[in-house]
Design an enzyme around this catalytic site. Structure first.
Site, PDB file in Angstrom:
ATOM      1  N   ARG A   1       4.927  -0.347   4.622  1.00  0.00           N
ATOM      2  CA  ARG A   1       5.493   0.532   4.171  1.00  0.00           C
ATOM      3  C   ARG A   1       6.892   0.545   3.738  1.00  0.00           C
ATOM      4  O   ARG A   1       7.674  -0.092   4.546  1.00  0.00           O
ATOM      5  CB  ARG A   1       5.340   1.804   5.285  1.00  0.00           C
ATOM      6  CG  ARG A   1       4.008   2.353   5.189  1.00  0.00           C
ATOM      7  CD  ARG A   1       3.576   3.030   4.028  1.00  0.00           C
ATOM      8  NE  ARG A   1       2.179   3.947   4.275  1.00  0.00           N
ATOM      9  CZ  ARG A   1       1.103   3.327   3.686  1.00  0.00           C
ATOM     10  NH1 ARG A   1       1.113   1.996   3.235  1.00  0.00           N
ATOM     11  NH2 ARG A   1      -0.144   3.893   3.835  1.00  0.00           N
TER      12      ARG A   1
ATOM     13  N   GLU B   1       8.538   5.432  -3.473  1.00  0.00           N
ATOM     14  CA  GLU B   1       7.940   4.852  -4.356  1.00  0.00           C
ATOM     15  C   GLU B   1       7.141   5.859  -5.372  1.00  0.00           C
ATOM     16  O   GLU B   1       6.527   6.853  -4.658  1.00  0.00           O
ATOM     17  CB  GLU B   1       6.865   3.742  -3.926  1.00  0.00           C
ATOM     18  CG  GLU B   1       5.896   4.127  -3.160  1.00  0.00           C
ATOM     19  CD  GLU B   1       5.162   3.024  -2.536  1.00  0.00           C
ATOM     20  OE1 GLU B   1       5.613   2.097  -1.976  1.00  0.00           O
ATOM     21  OE2 GLU B   1       3.723   3.307  -2.204  1.00  0.00           O
TER      22      GLU B   1
ATOM     23  N   HIS C   1       2.680  -1.564  -5.083  1.00  0.00           N
ATOM     24  CA  HIS C   1       1.782  -0.990  -3.883  1.00  0.00           C
ATOM     25  C   HIS C   1       0.140  -1.549  -4.052  1.00  0.00           C
ATOM     26  O   HIS C   1      -0.499  -0.468  -4.185  1.00  0.00           O
ATOM     27  CB  HIS C   1       1.990   0.271  -3.519  1.00  0.00           C
ATOM     28  CG  HIS C   1       1.674   0.686  -2.189  1.00  0.00           C
ATOM     29  ND1 HIS C   1       1.870   1.719  -1.496  1.00  0.00           N
ATOM     30  CD2 HIS C   1       0.557   0.248  -1.431  1.00  0.00           C
ATOM     31  CE1 HIS C   1       1.359   1.971  -0.473  1.00  0.00           C
ATOM     32  NE2 HIS C   1       0.601   1.209  -0.273  1.00  0.00           N
TER      33      HIS C   1
HETATM   34  C1  DGY Z   1      -3.126   1.697   3.034  1.00  0.00           C
HETATM   35  O1  DGY Z   1      -4.417   1.596   3.259  1.00  0.00           O
HETATM   36  O2  DGY Z   1      -2.246   2.342   3.965  1.00  0.00           O
HETATM   37  C2  DGY Z   1      -2.622   1.079   1.943  1.00  0.00           C
HETATM   38  O3  DGY Z   1      -1.255   1.301   1.794  1.00  0.00           O
HETATM   39  C3  DGY Z   1      -3.200   2.202   0.586  1.00  0.00           C
HETATM   40  O4  DGY Z   1      -2.832   3.495   1.002  1.00  0.00           O
END
Ligand code: DGY
Length: 319
Positions: A238, A267, A285
């Site tokens: 993250r 983001e 992402h």
């Molecule tokens: C997750 O599964 O946490 C990915 O980042 C997509 O949201």
């Protein structure tokens, strides 16, 4: 009567087929990005919500959800977009989708590491813009990762798969986690009790910790200073775990050779400096974005909902 499920984003066909078979879903065929108010309005007749990390469930949103909502079954492993304390206080069940995205996310992590180390952004741009004119011994010289030291913060499911894949490059694995994992899971990886102990051991540092109040800004200027000069930083967890000011400064000064980033603070409206820096390999992402994994995430979220509506404890309950 089948339970009504509000689904906030367009999901893979196979997942929506199963939803239609077992539930009365309120789908989002256009994949519109809902505001919190949109979610609250659309949830009016729903018994549960199947959201993505793109929808935020703050304490305020949770307080405004209709009384009949029993569960938030996330289509994601990360659940930092949900205030789990507020959910617990309201008796809402919250689930996530662990395990099924570890391989896909580890693949992207390795891609980020190699893309950063071997200057993939620069090379691709040269070819696409026809600026590539010649070959020479000094052209596009990057960093070899084979045999180097890989430091992993957060040695959970994804971190452990990354370690396995990196061993294919003969990398020496070091890690920091809240506590050491068993020797079977370590497979020779070296545990460091604090991030500060780990930093000097990292030719490449890869972040795989969950986003939490404790990990916000975890990679800050002080810790970057402890990395070897010329290290590479990779993040597919993250964005909040990185202090952008510190990382950008280190990439500009040459303290760090490069970074590979799939996730960002705020983001998709990321810090503009990242777009300008040629030593950053950027992805939007996509860690879990493979057909296999996106189907599996949906099925796992549905398994959790099935348990909730069967009156059983869902396998992936996080609140
Ligand atoms: C997750 O599964 O946490 C990915 O980042 C997509 O949201």
């Amino acid at each position: 009567m089948k339970p009504v499920i509000l689904v906030t984003r367009k999901l893979p066909d196979a997942v929506e087929d199963r939803l239609r078979r077992d539930y009365d879903p309120i789908l989002n065929p256009d994949d519109a990005l809902y505001t919190s108010d949109d979610v609250i309005v659309r949830a009016k007749d729903a018994d549960a919500i199947l959201p993505c990390h793109t929808e935020k469930f703050t304490a305020d949103v949770i307080a405004r959800l209709p009384e009949r909502i029993k569960a938030i079954a996330n289509y994601s492993v990360g659940y930092d977009h949900v205030d789990t304390d507020a959910a617990k206080a309201r008796g809402l069940i919250v689930t996530n989708t662990p395990d099924v995205l570890s391989d896909a996310t580890a693949e992207v992590t390795i891609m980020l590491m190699l893309g950063a180390a071997r200057r993939a952004s620069e090379g691709e741009r040269l070819v696409r813009t026809r600026e590539w004119k010649d070959w020479s011994p000094g052209f596009m010289v990057g960093t070899q990762v084979t045999g180097k030291r890989l430091g992993i913060i957060g040695f959970g499911r994804v971190g452990q798969v990354v370690a396995k894949r990196a061993r294919g490059f003969d990398m020496e694995i070091h890690y920091h986690n809240r506590s050491p994992v068993s020797p079977e899971l370590e497979e020779g990886a070296v545990y460091h009790a604090t991030p500060e102990d780990l930093m000097p051991q990292c030719d490449v540092l890869s972040l795989h910790c969950v986003a939490s109040p404790e990990t916000i800004g975890l990679l800050n200027a002080e810790r970057i200073a402890l990395l070897p000069d010329g290290a590479i930083v990779v993040n597919a967890s993250r964005g909040v775990v990185i202090d952008d000011d510190a990382l950008i400064a280190a990439l500009k000064s040459g303290k760090l050779t490069a970074a590979g980033l799939d996730v960002f603070n705020n983001e998709p409206d990321i810090r503009p400096e990242y777009r300008e820096l040629s030593n950053v390999f950027l992805m939007p992402h996509i860690g879990s974005s493979t057909k296999e994994t996106r189907d599996a995430m949906g099925f796992r979220a549905l398994d959790n909902l099935d348990a909730v509506f069967a009156g059983e404890e869902p396998r992936d309950r996080v609140a």
